[in-house]
Motif scaffolding. Structure first.
Motif, PDB file in Angstrom:
ATOM      1  N   ASN A  36       0.818  -1.217   0.000  1.00 20.15           N
ATOM      2  CA  ASN A  36       0.000   0.000   0.000  1.00 20.15           C
ATOM      3  C   ASN A  36       0.851   1.265   0.000  1.00 20.15           C
ATOM      4  N   MET A  37       1.929   1.269   0.752  1.00 27.23           N
ATOM      5  CA  MET A  37       2.780   2.454   0.822  1.00 27.23           C
ATOM      6  C   MET A  37       3.655   2.613  -0.419  1.00 27.23           C
ATOM      7  N   LEU A  38       3.965   1.531  -1.078  1.00 23.36           N
ATOM      8  CA  LEU A  38       4.869   1.522  -2.219  1.00 23.36           C
ATOM      9  C   LEU A  38       4.177   1.854  -3.534  1.00 23.36           C
ATOM     10  N   SER A  39       2.982   1.351  -3.725  1.00 25.47           N
ATOM     11  CA  SER A  39       2.369   1.347  -5.055  1.00 25.47           C
ATOM     12  C   SER A  39       1.697   2.651  -5.450  1.00 25.47           C
ATOM     13  N   ASP A  40       1.647   2.823  -6.772  1.00 27.76           N
ATOM     14  CA  ASP A  40       1.035   3.972  -7.449  1.00 27.76           C
ATOM     15  C   ASP A  40       1.659   5.297  -7.055  1.00 27.76           C
ATOM     16  N   LYS A  41       2.977   5.274  -6.916  1.00 30.62           N
ATOM     17  CA  LYS A  41       3.752   6.482  -6.655  1.00 30.62           C
ATOM     18  C   LYS A  41       4.984   6.460  -7.549  1.00 30.62           C
ATOM     19  N   THR A  42       5.468   7.649  -7.864  1.00 35.82           N
ATOM     20  CA  THR A  42       6.737   7.771  -8.559  1.00 35.82           C
ATOM     21  C   THR A  42       7.793   8.051  -7.507  1.00 35.82           C
ATOM     22  N   TRP A  43       8.742   7.140  -7.377  1.00 36.11           N
ATOM     23  CA  TRP A  43       9.811   7.255  -6.381  1.00 36.11           C
ATOM     24  C   TRP A  43      11.052   7.802  -7.083  1.00 36.11           C
ATOM     25  N   TYR A  44      11.515   8.965  -6.633  1.00 35.07           N
ATOM     26  CA  TYR A  44      12.685   9.628  -7.202  1.00 35.07           C
ATOM     27  C   TYR A  44      13.910   9.352  -6.339  1.00 35.07           C
ATOM     28  N   LEU A  45      15.013   8.999  -6.975  1.00 36.28           N
ATOM     29  CA  LEU A  45      16.260   8.752  -6.263  1.00 36.28           C
ATOM     30  C   LEU A  45      16.887  10.093  -5.897  1.00 36.28           C
ATOM     31  N   ASP A  46      16.968  10.388  -4.596  1.00 34.31           N
ATOM     32  CA  ASP A  46      17.550  11.642  -4.118  1.00 34.31           C
ATOM     33  C   ASP A  46      19.061  11.524  -3.964  1.00 34.31           C
ATOM     34  N   TYR A  47      19.508  10.457  -3.353  1.00 35.36           N
ATOM     35  CA  TYR A  47      20.939  10.210  -3.259  1.00 35.36           C
ATOM     36  C   TYR A  47      21.209   8.759  -2.943  1.00 35.36           C
ATOM     37  N   ASN A 123       8.960   8.779   1.909  1.00 40.18           N
ATOM     38  CA  ASN A 123      10.376   8.419   1.832  1.00 40.18           C
ATOM     39  C   ASN A 123      10.559   6.914   1.905  1.00 40.18           C
ATOM     40  N   MET A 124      11.629   6.457   1.242  1.00 35.69           N
ATOM     41  CA  MET A 124      11.923   5.034   1.236  1.00 35.69           C
ATOM     42  C   MET A 124      13.443   4.873   1.147  1.00 35.69           C
ATOM     43  N   VAL A 125      13.977   3.920   1.914  1.00 38.17           N
ATOM     44  CA  VAL A 125      15.402   3.597   1.857  1.00 38.17           C
ATOM     45  C   VAL A 125      15.526   2.109   1.538  1.00 38.17           C
ATOM     46  N   LEU A 126      16.219   1.825   0.433  1.00 39.35           N
ATOM     47  CA  LEU A 126      16.436   0.446  -0.015  1.00 39.35           C
ATOM     48  C   LEU A 126      17.933   0.161  -0.017  1.00 39.35           C
ATOM     49  N   THR A 127      18.300  -1.082   0.256  1.00 36.50           N
ATOM     50  CA  THR A 127      19.706  -1.468   0.202  1.00 36.50           C
ATOM     51  C   THR A 127      19.865  -2.734  -0.623  1.00 36.50           C
ATOM     52  N   TYR A 128      21.055  -2.870  -1.182  1.00 39.46           N
ATOM     53  CA  TYR A 128      21.436  -4.119  -1.839  1.00 39.46           C
ATOM     54  C   TYR A 128      22.945  -4.259  -1.739  1.00 39.46           C
ATOM     55  N   ALA A 129      23.409  -5.479  -1.823  1.00 36.23           N
ATOM     56  CA  ALA A 129      24.842  -5.753  -1.702  1.00 36.23           C
ATOM     57  C   ALA A 129      25.323  -6.507  -2.934  1.00 36.23           C
ATOM     58  N   THR A 130      26.520  -6.134  -3.371  1.00 35.67           N
ATOM     59  CA  THR A 130      27.204  -6.840  -4.452  1.00 35.67           C
ATOM     60  C   THR A 130      28.611  -7.111  -3.955  1.00 35.67           C
ATOM     61  N   ALA A 132      31.470  -7.228  -1.578  1.00 30.39           N
ATOM     62  CA  ALA A 132      31.794  -6.499  -0.348  1.00 30.39           C
ATOM     63  C   ALA A 132      31.261  -5.072  -0.352  1.00 30.39           C
ATOM     64  N   VAL A 133      30.503  -4.715  -1.395  1.00 27.74           N
ATOM     65  CA  VAL A 133      29.986  -3.351  -1.527  1.00 27.74           C
ATOM     66  C   VAL A 133      28.489  -3.342  -1.242  1.00 27.74           C
ATOM     67  N   THR A 134      28.075  -2.483  -0.319  1.00 26.84           N
ATOM     68  CA  THR A 134      26.654  -2.299  -0.012  1.00 26.84           C
ATOM     69  C   THR A 134      26.233  -0.918  -0.479  1.00 26.84           C
ATOM     70  N   THR A 135      25.102  -0.847  -1.160  1.00 29.45           N
ATOM     71  CA  THR A 135      24.579   0.423  -1.642  1.00 29.45           C
ATOM     72  C   THR A 135      23.246   0.693  -0.972  1.00 29.45           C
ATOM     73  N   LYS A 136      23.093   1.918  -0.500  1.00 30.74           N
ATOM     74  CA  LYS A 136      21.872   2.364   0.155  1.00 30.74           C
ATOM     75  C   LYS A 136      21.268   3.466  -0.713  1.00 30.74           C
ATOM     76  N   LEU A 137      20.017   3.265  -1.132  1.00 32.12           N
ATOM     77  CA  LEU A 137      19.329   4.202  -2.035  1.00 32.12           C
ATOM     78  C   LEU A 137      18.238   4.938  -1.262  1.00 32.12           C
ATOM     79  N   PHE A 138      18.248   6.272  -1.358  1.00 29.24           N
ATOM     80  CA  PHE A 138      17.276   7.115  -0.653  1.00 29.24           C
ATOM     81  C   PHE A 138      16.312   7.709  -1.671  1.00 29.24           C
ATOM     82  N   TYR A 139      15.047   7.339  -1.560  1.00 32.61           N
ATOM     83  CA  TYR A 139      14.009   7.784  -2.492  1.00 32.61           C
ATOM     84  C   TYR A 139      12.998   8.672  -1.764  1.00 32.61           C
ATOM     85  N   SER A 140      12.353   9.538  -2.576  1.00 35.23           N
ATOM     86  CA  SER A 140      11.214  10.309  -2.078  1.00 35.23           C
ATOM     87  C   SER A 140      10.186  10.387  -3.202  1.00 35.23           C
ATOM     88  N   ASN A 141       8.960  10.699  -2.815  1.00 35.88           N
ATOM     89  CA  ASN A 141       7.938  10.922  -3.838  1.00 35.88           C
ATOM     90  C   ASN A 141       7.272  12.258  -3.555  1.00 35.88           C
TER      91      ASN A 141
END
Length: 143
Positions: A36-47, A123-130, A132-141
């Motif tokens: 419900n919180m995720l859908s039907d929104k445009t999430w922009y990558l801020d940093y 706001n939404m913060v997602l992470t993924y790892a490849t 030894a490198v972890t990336t944290k993505l900060f989104y807003s709508n």
């Protein structure tokens, strides 16, 4: 003696019914709320922040034409890179995740998984790892 045995049996039966009837499915509730919180929104990558060992690199996109992704209610997704696909939200080992199966603009299949670190209405913060490198993505709508 029979009376005490009857009371004991009733107490055990009542306790068993009470504890099994009140069990909540929190994983299902968390994934439903996330949809419900995720859908039907445009999430922009801020940093984005990239962590390698003790090193942290931050790249900001605020005020720029940037990457965005749409997660639609029909469980499809499309982003600014032209990647289209489907997504699911799952809880694996008590960690909410977004699983995406997509096709790039040149027809290549792509699958990726984001851990949901936090998610709110705007706001939404997602992470993924490849490796030894972890990336944290900060989104807003903007909705």
């Amino acid at each position: 003696m029979k009376k005490n045995l009857l009371y004991t049996f009733l107490l055990i039966a009542f306790t068993a019914i009470t504890f099994t009837a009140c069990k909540k499915d929190t994983a299902s509730a968390r994934t439903s709320l996330s949809y419900n919180m995720l859908s039907d929104k445009t999430w922009y990558l801020d940093y984005a922040q990239t962590f390698t060992g003790t090193s942290v690199k931050t790249k900001t996109y605020v005020g720029q034409s940037t990457y965005f992704i749409n997660f639609l209610k029909n469980l499809t997704t499309v982003d600014s890179d032209g990647i289209n696909g489907t997504y699911t939200v799952e809880q694996i080992n008590n960690q909410l995740q977004i699983h995406v199966q997509a096709i790039t603009s040149n027809g290549s299949r792509l699958e990726y998984v984001y851990d949901i670190e936090s998610m709110g209405a705007k706001n939404m913060v997602l992470t993924y790892a490849t490796g030894a490198v972890t990336t944290k993505l900060f989104y807003s709508n903007k909705k």
